[in-house]
Design an enzyme around this catalytic site. Structure first.
Site, PDB file in Angstrom:
ATOM      1  N   ASP A 190      -1.149  -2.639  -9.541  1.00  0.00           N
ATOM      2  CA  ASP A 190      -0.743  -1.976  -8.666  1.00  0.00           C
ATOM      3  C   ASP A 190      -1.630  -0.387  -9.640  1.00  0.00           C
ATOM      4  OD1 ASP A 190       0.211  -0.832  -6.081  1.00  0.00           O
ATOM      5  OD2 ASP A 190       1.441   0.043  -7.120  1.00  0.00           O
TER       6      ASP A 190
ATOM      7  N   GLU B  70      -6.038  -2.578  -8.990  1.00  0.00           N
ATOM      8  CA  GLU B  70      -6.702  -1.568  -7.608  1.00  0.00           C
ATOM      9  C   GLU B  70      -6.668  -0.623  -8.684  1.00  0.00           C
ATOM     10  OE1 GLU B  70      -3.673   0.989  -4.754  1.00  0.00           O
ATOM     11  OE2 GLU B  70      -3.141   0.665  -6.076  1.00  0.00           O
TER      12      GLU B  70
HETATM   13  C1  GLC Z   1       0.028   0.847  -4.534  1.00  0.00           C
HETATM   14  C2  GLC Z   1       0.378  -0.134  -2.878  1.00  0.00           C
HETATM   15  C3  GLC Z   1       0.825   0.601  -2.782  1.00  0.00           C
HETATM   16  C4  GLC Z   1       2.014   1.221  -3.012  1.00  0.00           C
HETATM   17  C5  GLC Z   1       1.790   2.192  -4.284  1.00  0.00           C
HETATM   18  C6  GLC Z   1       3.042   2.170  -4.852  1.00  0.00           C
HETATM   19  O1  GLC Z   1      -1.203   1.839  -3.921  1.00  0.00           O
HETATM   20  O2  GLC Z   1      -0.939  -0.846  -2.589  1.00  0.00           O
HETATM   21  O3  GLC Z   1       0.975  -0.006  -0.702  1.00  0.00           O
HETATM   22  O4  GLC Z   1       2.792   2.109  -2.050  1.00  0.00           O
HETATM   23  O5  GLC Z   1       0.253   1.719  -5.084  1.00  0.00           O
HETATM   24  O6  GLC Z   1       3.532   1.246  -5.796  1.00  0.00           O
END
Ligand code: GLC
Length: 537
Positions: free
Chosen positions: A205, A272
């Site tokens: 993440d 991500e």
């Molecule tokens: C990432 C996740 C999202 C979350 C954010 C904070 O972007 O995909 O859903 O709110 O991180 O953890």
């Protein structure tokens, strides 16, 4: 690449499936999906043909951000099940040849995590430096101009200890301080803990986050209004995207690579990586010593046009280091569902987009429901659950709940997600129009088409990334060769003649046969996969 490498790097040419556990299947009647529900539908996923599943957060959490605010990295959220359920899920997925990836959140914890509770105890607390603390700025307000994901200042005043702490997301998600070596050792242990249990890897993440500028410099103003140019008028230069973060992934890659190649095989780090610049994206692969896959958000936000998508693909492939595996996705729990964003609910476009996703080189990640063409769901304000985007000013379309609604298994009001008398945590969409049961029986359905695409992908890619070459195409169309296949896709509302690929058409997004001849004419929004001329029958 030798076939042994192909087996080792099992994600090459693979299809992964993001499964939002809370919305998948409720087996204990509390209105939330659970791990038991994932186990109960492994046969479905195996029938569909996916190689691995990425489970949205499964760790204990107060759920201010539905699991993205972790209070225990070594546990299972009691709403979702137990550690025994997790072990059973990994084992039973493995029996079907499917890998399981977990969602790991290293950028921040929940404010309910014992680390933060200790850190907030006093300025002298043992774990104070696990988080980012600072005194007021020159004007007596927050230390700098950084904003959180809601557009509010990213600093919360902590009265008891007289300092601010940083939160790039909600105030209950304090950012960790990656300048602190003990944070590194904690996460190395967390990673090993899950990999030791047989997890095949992690989706990381906010992978571009982690380190923040040591001097806490102000972010510069946003330049231009291109998608991802900035947010709330600022570019995210100093509160994320720092070069030191790469060192973390080099360490984690050494950990991942220390596991044997035998099943579940090489362990996968999938980031991500929320970056617009293809060179930045490429940087996350390092010298094949960082992440093996880095999510491509410019692709997500590209227009559903021939130049829009083919442009991102060409640029990505040109910038990635040799041998790096690209990864393509179009829907997720943050950005919404592509059958809505790209296709406006037009099934012809959804089928075309699925065909493209299934034939691009590298790895494809589907989001639960993509395979039946599930669209975003209008969740009325009183039923919204997402604190980050609730009342965000964009109406229901700006609310992330729209893409987190229950999986539509059948045509009953709650879509077979939970028992009839139970209210699901989010309302289901139009289950009568779109559901698994109806589509599974119908050979002409989106679901059966998607399954055929996945099966063709496996047969053709065979554990390889696949070579890609763009082919000449008339305006409005995109043509490319991938491995021994030719893909022709008409991104327009009028018929478009394309060159004969030379070999037979193997799959058409419309299901209709194409008239034979030197030129073939694609119907509006039709895409086909054909055997290339020089590839034999
Ligand atoms: C990432 C996740 C999202 C979350 C954010 C904070 O972007 O995909 O859903 O709110 O991180 O953890």
């Amino acid at each position: 690449m030798s076939s042994q490498d192909g087996e080792h790097r099992w994600w090459h040419g693979a299809v992964l499936y993001q499964l939002y556990v809370r919305s998948w299947l409720d087996t204990d009647g509390d209105g939330y999906g659970d791990l038991g529900g994932v186990i109960a539908r492994l046969d479905y996923l195996s029938w569909l043909g996916v190689d691995g599943i990425w489970l949205s957060p499964t760790m204990p959490s107060p759920d201010d951000d539905w699991g993205y605010d972790v209070s225990d990295y070594l546990g299972v959220h009691p709403d979702l099940g137990t550690m025994d359920d997790m072990d059973a899920l990994i084992a039973q997925a493995g029996q079907r040849g499917m890998r399981v990836l977990l969602d790991l959140v290293p950028n921040h914890t929940s404010s309910a995590h014992p680390w933060f509770i200790d850190a907030a105890g006093s300025r002298d607390s043992a774990l104070r430096d696990f988080y980012v603390w600072a005194g007021p700025g020159p004007d007596g307000g927050p230390p700098n101009n950084w904003l959180d994901a809601t557009g509010a200042p990213a600093w919360a005043w902590h009265e008891p200890t007289g300092q601010y702490y940083l939160h790039n997301f909600l105030p209950s998600q304090p950012d960790l301080n990656w300048w602190e070596p003990r944070v590194h050792s904690e996460f190395a242990e967390i990673l090993r803990f899950w990999l030791d249990r047989g997890v095949a890897g992690v989706r990381i993440d906010v992978a571009h986050g982690l380190y923040k500028d040591a001097q806490l410099r102000d972010n510069p103003p946003e330049a231009g209004d291109a998608p991802m140019a900035g947010r709330f008028g600022l570019q995210s230069v100093y509160n994320a995207n720092r070069p030191q973060t790469h060192g973390v992934y080099r360490d984690w890659r050494r950990i991942a690579d220390s596991y044997p190649a035998a099943y579940p095989g090489a362990r996968l780090l999938l980031g991500e990586t929320w970056v617009a610049d293809p060179d930045r994206l490429a940087g996350f692969y390092g010298d094949d010593d960082e992440l093996q896959l880095a999510f491509n958000f410019p692709f997500v936000f590209a227009a559903l046009t021939a130049p829009g998508l083919s442009g991102v693909v060409a640029e990505t492939l040109a910038r990635l280091p040799a041998g790096a595996c690209p990864v393509w996705t179009a829907s997720n729990h943050d950005v919404g569902r592509f059958p809505s964003r790209w296709c406006g609910g037009d099934e012809r476009k959804t089928r075309l987009a699925l065909l493209v996703l299934a034939t691009l080189p590298g790895t494809t990640v589907l989001y639960y429901g993509d395979e039946i063409g599930m669209t975003d769901v209008r969740v009325p304000p009183e039923l919204q659950q997402d604190k980050m985007s609730r009342g965000g000013g964009n109406g229901w379309e700006g609310n992330r709940d729209r893409a987190r609604t229950p999986m539509q298994w059948d045509s009953s009001p709650a879509g077979g997600f939970t028992a009839e008398q139970v209210t699901p945590w989010l309302p289901a969409g139009d289950t009568a129009a779109v559901n698994v049961a109806g589509q599974r029986e119908d050979p002409g359905s989106v679901l059966r088409f998607c399954r055929d695409l996945i099966s063709l992908r496996h047969a053709e890619f065979d554990g390889q990334i696949g070579s890609y070459q763009v082919l000449p195409a008339p305006p409005g169309a995109w043509a490319y060769q991938v491995g021994r296949l030719t893909v022709l896709a008409n991104f327009s509302g009028r018929p478009v003649p394309c060159h004969d690929p030379g070999g037979p058409v193997l799959l058409s997004s419309t299901g209709a046969a194409l008239p034979a001849g030197p030129d073939i004419v694609l119907a509006p929004w039709q895409a086909v996969i054909a055997r290339s001329a020089d590839a034999g029958g």
